[in-house]
Motif scaffolding. Sequence first.
Motif, PDB file in Angstrom:
ATOM      1  N   SER A  72      33.127  19.419  12.923  1.00 30.18           N
ATOM      2  CA  SER A  72      34.282  20.094  13.487  1.00 30.18           C
ATOM      3  C   SER A  72      34.629  21.302  12.630  1.00 30.18           C
ATOM      4  N   GLU A 184      46.181  10.253   6.686  1.00 28.24           N
ATOM      5  CA  GLU A 184      45.421  10.505   7.907  1.00 28.24           C
ATOM      6  C   GLU A 184      43.940  10.771   7.637  1.00 28.24           C
ATOM      7  N   LEU A 230      46.969  19.307  14.910  1.00 32.07           N
ATOM      8  CA  LEU A 230      45.948  18.501  15.588  1.00 32.07           C
ATOM      9  C   LEU A 230      46.062  17.024  15.205  1.00 32.07           C
ATOM     10  N   LEU A 231      46.338  16.764  13.927  1.00 27.42           N
ATOM     11  CA  LEU A 231      46.490  15.381  13.474  1.00 27.42           C
ATOM     12  C   LEU A 231      47.726  14.737  14.104  1.00 27.42           C
ATOM     13  N   GLN A 234      46.948  13.954  17.682  1.00 26.32           N
ATOM     14  CA  GLN A 234      46.083  12.786  17.757  1.00 26.32           C
ATOM     15  C   GLN A 234      46.874  11.511  17.499  1.00 26.32           C
ATOM     16  N   ARG A 235      47.798  11.567  16.525  1.00 26.01           N
ATOM     17  CA  ARG A 235      48.628  10.403  16.248  1.00 26.01           C
ATOM     18  C   ARG A 235      49.519  10.074  17.445  1.00 26.01           C
ATOM     19  N   LYS A 237      48.868  10.818  20.603  1.00 28.23           N
ATOM     20  CA  LYS A 237      47.987  10.296  21.643  1.00 28.23           C
ATOM     21  C   LYS A 237      47.661   8.825  21.414  1.00 28.23           C
ATOM     22  N   ASP A 238      47.347   8.471  20.155  1.00 27.82           N
ATOM     23  CA  ASP A 238      47.041   7.075  19.815  1.00 27.82           C
ATOM     24  C   ASP A 238      48.245   6.171  20.074  1.00 27.82           C
TER      25      ASP A 238
END
Length: 243
Positions: A72, A184, A230-231, A234-235, A237-238
């Motif tokens: 990435s 993270e 982004l992190l 993502q958190r 979304k999870d």
Amino acid sequence: MKNKNKLIIYPLGYFILSLIGFGILNLFGIQYDDLRIHYYGIPMMIVMGFYVWRVNLRSFGFTSRDLIPSKSFLTLNWLPFLAILMVTTSVIEALVTNHQPLRVLSIGLLTFLIGFSEEGLFRRFLIKEGLKEYPPLVVFLYSSFLFALVHMANIAGGLDPTSAFIQCIYALPFGLLAAFLYMETKNIAALIFWHMSVDFSVFLGEIGIFYTGIIFGKLMDILLFVVTILLLLQRGKDFFNNK
């Protein structure tokens, strides 16, 4: 020694070493805001770095994987490269402009030792070991607030209590973000060099304007901002996927 005791005793030991180090420098007339600390603070930080290395039992998780960008493009693994370029180009700029290149180099070494020591203790050790005993939120806050409070040791270097407390307040957001990023990513190398770059920019600003340092500092800020967003996404979304 029980793991829970280590989470208190080792940070306390670091604080005491800071008090002693700043106290010795102050005794010789080198206060916290004295520019000579760019040179004379290095022996103190070598001792602090060795202490943190011992606390982490020689295992820092600092491997080639930490320094090789992943597939990435947007990754914290770029931070060490950018930080090294930041220092290198600043030294070159100082040589070209005849603006204290040795001091710039010493600031680079000093800030690396600061990043190594503080991230090694307050992130790598406290978070890694703390998660074995306590919930993530408790460890996150404990690491962040202890990191902020350790700046009160600067009083021993001649800084007045009010200024030291204000410095603690300014340090808290940094500690919160660093704790989040470590929890993270577990990428201690990136955080060491990011911490180094932040302090390097501050100390460099005390002796003049270095355009290369500003450019690489902005690049690191942008990368860190994007990766953090982004992190967080993502958190989020999870979180919703697990509901």
